[in-house]
Design a protein around this motif. Structure first.
Motif: not given
Length: 123
Positions: A97-100, A37-47
């Motif tokens: 968000a933490l994505w798989m 599996k691959t993962f990604e953690f992102v923070i965005r300015p707003d939803a």
């Protein structure tokens, strides 16, 4: 896993290194099989912001913003943000968000919520 995404909130001091470890379990409480599996953690300015790249994005490949440590045996994902990444946050609250398997047809948002940050007054 239980109902996804899991809601979680966190906070940091802008300019400080931040980390958190997430243990991924199946509904029966056993470790999730995250092999390949691959993962990604992102923070965005707003939803509503969907621009690429996000304000902060980390994967298993280390960058100036941080990296992920994936342990398939323990079914854990550790997120590490560098001080350079948290400096971008200043004072405020932004969605993370933490994505798989991001970008795949079966991508799954595992954890999401507000990421609070604040500046600290210097002496």
């Amino acid at each position: 896993m239980a109902e996804l995404p899991l809601r979680w909130r966190t906070a940091t001091v802008a300019g400080a290194q931040w980390s958190a470890t997430f243990t991924l379990l199946d509904d029966d409480g056993t470790p999730m099989d995250i092999t390949a599996k691959t993962f990604e953690f992102v923070i965005r300015p707003d939803a509503a912001d969907a621009t690429m790249p996000p304000l902060i994005k980390v994967t298993a490949t280390a960058t100036a913003q941080g990296y992920l440590v994936v342990d398939a045996i323990a079914a854990t994902v550790q997120v590490v943000l560098t001080s350079a990444a948290t400096t971008l946050l200043g004072t405020g609250c932004r969605p993370f968000a933490l994505w798989m398997d991001p970008g795949q047809s079966d991508q799954t948002c595992l954890v999401e919520g507000p990421f609070y940050s604040r500046l600290v007054t210097t002496a």
